[in-house]
Design a protein around this motif. Structure first.
Motif, PDB file in Angstrom:
ATOM      1  N   VAL A 253      -2.397  -1.902   7.694  1.00 35.54           N
ATOM      2  CA  VAL A 253      -1.252  -2.146   8.297  1.00 35.54           C
ATOM      3  C   VAL A 253      -0.146  -2.122   6.973  1.00 35.54           C
ATOM      4  O   VAL A 253       0.970  -1.469   7.130  1.00 35.54           O
ATOM      5  CB  VAL A 253      -1.157  -3.207   8.959  1.00 35.54           C
ATOM      6  N   VAL A 254      -0.478  -2.803   6.128  1.00 38.96           N
ATOM      7  CA  VAL A 254       0.426  -3.114   4.766  1.00 38.96           C
ATOM      8  C   VAL A 254       0.561  -1.727   4.024  1.00 38.96           C
ATOM      9  O   VAL A 254       1.690  -1.046   3.831  1.00 38.96           O
ATOM     10  CB  VAL A 254      -0.227  -4.020   3.770  1.00 38.96           C
ATOM     11  N   ASP A 255      -0.597  -0.735   4.248  1.00 37.23           N
ATOM     12  CA  ASP A 255      -0.456   0.512   3.583  1.00 37.23           C
ATOM     13  C   ASP A 255       0.353   1.356   4.359  1.00 37.23           C
ATOM     14  O   ASP A 255       1.022   2.117   3.739  1.00 37.23           O
ATOM     15  CB  ASP A 255      -1.956   0.962   3.275  1.00 37.23           C
ATOM     16  N   ALA A 256       0.096   1.254   5.538  1.00 34.39           N
ATOM     17  CA  ALA A 256       1.115   2.147   6.481  1.00 34.39           C
ATOM     18  C   ALA A 256       2.542   1.927   6.323  1.00 34.39           C
ATOM     19  O   ALA A 256       3.396   2.985   6.302  1.00 34.39           O
ATOM     20  CB  ALA A 256       0.667   1.981   7.725  1.00 34.39           C
TER      21      ALA A 256
ATOM     22  N   GLY B 195       3.446   0.784  -6.872  1.00 31.83           N
ATOM     23  CA  GLY B 195       3.325   0.053  -5.650  1.00 31.83           C
ATOM     24  C   GLY B 195       1.949   0.780  -5.081  1.00 31.83           C
ATOM     25  O   GLY B 195       0.909  -0.007  -4.646  1.00 31.83           O
ATOM     26  N   ALA B 196       1.642   1.929  -5.300  1.00 32.77           N
ATOM     27  CA  ALA B 196       0.422   2.684  -4.970  1.00 32.77           C
ATOM     28  C   ALA B 196      -0.995   2.259  -5.648  1.00 32.77           C
ATOM     29  O   ALA B 196      -1.847   1.922  -5.198  1.00 32.77           O
ATOM     30  CB  ALA B 196       0.674   4.153  -4.914  1.00 32.77           C
ATOM     31  N   LEU B 197      -0.453   2.348  -6.936  1.00 34.44           N
ATOM     32  CA  LEU B 197      -1.604   1.677  -7.875  1.00 34.44           C
ATOM     33  C   LEU B 197      -1.967   0.251  -7.612  1.00 34.44           C
ATOM     34  O   LEU B 197      -3.073  -0.171  -7.561  1.00 34.44           O
ATOM     35  CB  LEU B 197      -1.384   1.738  -9.364  1.00 34.44           C
TER      36      LEU B 197
ATOM     37  N   PHE C  73       3.951   0.365   3.771  1.00 34.93           N
ATOM     38  CA  PHE C  73       4.349   0.996   2.160  1.00 34.93           C
ATOM     39  C   PHE C  73       4.610   2.516   2.232  1.00 34.93           C
ATOM     40  O   PHE C  73       5.469   2.942   1.571  1.00 34.93           O
ATOM     41  CB  PHE C  73       3.326   0.438   1.204  1.00 34.93           C
ATOM     42  N   LEU C  74       3.522   3.327   2.849  1.00 31.19           N
ATOM     43  CA  LEU C  74       3.776   4.568   3.120  1.00 31.19           C
ATOM     44  C   LEU C  74       5.041   5.211   3.577  1.00 31.19           C
ATOM     45  O   LEU C  74       5.962   6.059   3.213  1.00 31.19           O
ATOM     46  CB  LEU C  74       2.565   5.285   3.572  1.00 31.19           C
ATOM     47  N   VAL C  75       5.254   4.442   4.801  1.00 27.20           N
ATOM     48  CA  VAL C  75       6.621   4.681   5.558  1.00 27.20           C
ATOM     49  C   VAL C  75       7.733   4.460   4.646  1.00 27.20           C
ATOM     50  O   VAL C  75       8.758   5.206   4.592  1.00 27.20           O
ATOM     51  CB  VAL C  75       6.687   4.171   6.892  1.00 27.20           C
ATOM     52  N   VAL C  76       7.812   3.198   4.162  1.00 25.12           N
ATOM     53  CA  VAL C  76       9.125   2.979   3.158  1.00 25.12           C
ATOM     54  C   VAL C  76       9.246   3.913   1.926  1.00 25.12           C
ATOM     55  O   VAL C  76      10.068   4.206   1.622  1.00 25.12           O
ATOM     56  CB  VAL C  76       8.764   1.390   2.753  1.00 25.12           C
ATOM     57  N   ALA C  77       7.899   4.186   1.266  1.00 23.75           N
ATOM     58  CA  ALA C  77       8.037   4.985   0.221  1.00 23.75           C
ATOM     59  C   ALA C  77       8.596   6.346   0.419  1.00 23.75           C
ATOM     60  O   ALA C  77       9.167   7.169  -0.065  1.00 23.75           O
ATOM     61  CB  ALA C  77       6.489   4.966  -0.789  1.00 23.75           C
ATOM     62  N   GLY C  78       8.050   7.016   1.701  1.00 24.45           N
ATOM     63  CA  GLY C  78       8.591   8.357   1.996  1.00 24.45           C
ATOM     64  C   GLY C  78       9.967   8.182   2.449  1.00 24.45           C
ATOM     65  O   GLY C  78      10.693   9.241   1.853  1.00 24.45           O
ATOM     66  N   VAL C  79      10.555   7.406   3.040  1.00 24.54           N
ATOM     67  CA  VAL C  79      11.965   7.346   3.414  1.00 24.54           C
ATOM     68  C   VAL C  79      12.695   7.263   1.823  1.00 24.54           C
ATOM     69  O   VAL C  79      13.884   7.709   1.832  1.00 24.54           O
ATOM     70  CB  VAL C  79      12.288   5.984   4.076  1.00 24.54           C
ATOM     71  N   ALA C  80      12.189   6.217   0.879  1.00 25.16           N
ATOM     72  CA  ALA C  80      12.965   6.233  -0.290  1.00 25.16           C
ATOM     73  C   ALA C  80      12.728   7.150  -0.964  1.00 25.16           C
ATOM     74  O   ALA C  80      13.838   7.974  -1.800  1.00 25.16           O
ATOM     75  CB  ALA C  80      12.186   4.965  -1.001  1.00 25.16           C
TER      76      ALA C  80
ATOM     77  N   TYR D  88      -5.162   8.269  -1.502  1.00 27.41           N
ATOM     78  CA  TYR D  88      -6.158   7.544  -1.015  1.00 27.41           C
ATOM     79  C   TYR D  88      -5.459   6.401   0.105  1.00 27.41           C
ATOM     80  O   TYR D  88      -6.338   6.369   1.235  1.00 27.41           O
ATOM     81  CB  TYR D  88      -6.790   6.471  -2.230  1.00 27.41           C
ATOM     82  N   LEU D  89      -4.437   5.967   0.114  1.00 26.39           N
ATOM     83  CA  LEU D  89      -3.651   4.954   0.922  1.00 26.39           C
ATOM     84  C   LEU D  89      -3.499   5.827   2.247  1.00 26.39           C
ATOM     85  O   LEU D  89      -3.567   5.287   3.334  1.00 26.39           O
ATOM     86  CB  LEU D  89      -2.548   4.521   0.497  1.00 26.39           C
TER      87      LEU D  89
END
Length: 391
Positions: free
Chosen positions: A26-29, A60-62, A31-38, A93-94
């Motif tokens: 859930v945290v990874d998801a 953050g990904a590392l 993060f991916l959404v926020v990172a994609g938007v950013a 990977y995430l």
């Protein structure tokens, strides 16, 4: 055989790791959404902001990938081999791990729900029968129990499958690539080849030193004694010359054994090691549990490991006794030499480092434990599969 508490604890760790994996998914998801938007919005804010956003996404990904590696190692017992991966591979990977983590959490929740529902239904069914003055028949009880066991078994297989899937996803995304593995292997082969050359040079220098300082000096002394005896006709000098000749012969045999023990080819490794035990200056207990003959390179390496370790124990450690174990280990052989001496062996010394390179040349593992005060334990593990004769 593993005890029931151990198995229960292991399954508990697996379930805990998968539940934790659900939370991290859930945290990874998120993060991916926020990172994609950013990342999408960053170009409009300028180059400096875009650079900071990219650095934040990579970091953050590392970090999240590191958390996943920790979770896999602690809870699932999956140690992913270290590979060279950056932010791009970590993000990949995430992205792949999010559905895997959700699926693993669903399997654990399904197990909990199934066990809980089974207990509740079974208790209600039993109370309902008792309300009618009836008792469950053995056939009905067996039907319910067998059905429940089968469902639990299938769910446990699902947990095993999730562990394997987690390991493979992590290894594919974070582990070394095929190119990295080939480069590592090439480096290992180059290092082992250089080590073999150095070991051969060291052996040649030691043989030259033994011949020069030992055999040659004794031959000079023998010549002097024979010359005096010939001139004086002294029988005592002749007896001394005879003793000196026997010492020269003994030294020559020792040098010849260090070059290559001929007994390996004639009588085999067991008897060759028995000869080492007989010649040792300290009592040695030999345990040999290997069926049949080993490949010649492996037998030679085992012989030199035992010979060097026993010689070091007799000369340098002040040991009173030495234990030598040569045991079959899977598709290979394991050698363990332990002495009760004072310890403090120099692992970087010529003898032990030469043994390490000799073992590495056969894709084996070599370790030395020698704390001050002892004991000194030398362990070598050598594979027998894939060893080429003549190496």
């Amino acid at each position: 055989m593993r005890s029931l508490p151990h198995l229960a604890g292991r399954w508990g760790l697996v379930c805990g790791g998968l539940v934790l994996g659900l939370c991290t998914a859930v945290v990874d998801a998120v993060f991916l959404v926020v990172a994609g938007v950013a990342v999408v919005a960053a170009p409009a804010a300028g180059r400096a902001v875009r650079g900071r956003v990219s650095a934040w996404v990579r970091a953050g990904a590392l970090w999240l990938a590191g958390v996943e590696r920790w979770r896999l190692g602690v809870f699932l017992g999956c140690v992913v081999e270290e590979g060279e991966y950056g932010g791009g591979r970590a993000l990949r990977y995430l992205a792949v791990r999010v559905p895997v983590g959700l699926l693993g959490g669903a399997v654990v929740l399904l197990l909990v729900y199934g066990v809980g529902s089974g207990v509740v239904l079974l208790s209600r069914w039993v109370r309902g029968l008792e309300g009618y003055g009836m008792s469950p028949t053995p056939w009905i009880v067996a039907y319910v129990v067998v059905g429940g066991v089968v469902l639990v078994f299938l769910n446990l297989q699902g947990l095993v499958g999730m562990v394997v899937l987690e390991r493979r996803v992590a290894g594919w995304s974070l582990g070394p690539s095929r190119r990295e593995l080939l480069e590592r292997r090439i480096g290992e082969l180059a290092a082992s080849r250089a080590g073999v050359v150095e070991v051969v040079d060291q052996e040649r220098r030691r043989i030259e030193r033994d011949l020069h300082d030992g055999v040659q000096q004794r031959l000079v002394a023998l010549g002097v004694l024979l010359g005096r005896a010939r001139r004086q006709g002294d029988s005592e000098l002749l007896r001394q010359a005879h003793r000196e000749a026997r010492e020269v012969l003994r030294d020559l045999r020792e040098v010849a054994w260090r070059v290559y023990p001929a007994a390996l080819d004639t009588v085999g490794l067991r008897d060759a090691l028995a000869a080492v035990v007989e010649r040792s200056g300290v009592p040695v207990r030999l345990v040999y549990e290997v069926e049949g003959r080993l490949p010649r390179p492996v037998e030679t390496a085992v012989y030199f490991v035992v010979c060097e370790a026993v010689t070091n124990a007799a000369k340098h450690s002040g040991a009173v006794s030495v234990s030598v174990e040569v045991m079959a280990a899977g598709s290979g052989v394991r050698v363990r030499v332990c002495d009760d001496g004072c310890g403090g062996a120099d692992v970087s010394g010529g003898g032990l480092s030469g043994l390490a390179r000799r073992v590495a040349a056969l894709d084996g593992r070599f370790s030395v434990s020698s704390p001050v005060g002892g004991p000194t334990v030398v362990v070598a593990e050598l594979p027998c599969v894939g060893v080429v004769e003549g190496v």
